[in-house]
Write a protein that holds these residues in place. Structure first.
Motif: not given
Length: 54
Positions: A17, A19-28, A30
């Protein structure tokens, strides 16, 4: 997954998986398929000494 810890030579497939650092603007992302090639190590002098004891 036992091969992951034994270091068995050969190709081993894992799902990872990201997981981007910027989870507010980008989705993980999987289920990314990753193949890891484990190479056999050459025998060491310790292994040779054990083999010669027999």
């Amino acid at each position: 997954m036992s091969d992951m810890f034994s270091g068995t030579p050969g190709n081993h497939v894992f799902y990872v998986v990201f997981t981007p650092t910027d989870t507010a603007n980008y989705d993980a992302v999987r289920d990314i398929l990753v193949t890891v090639e484990v190479a056999a190590l050459p025998p060491t002098s310790f292994c040779n000494a054990l083999r010669n004891r027999a």
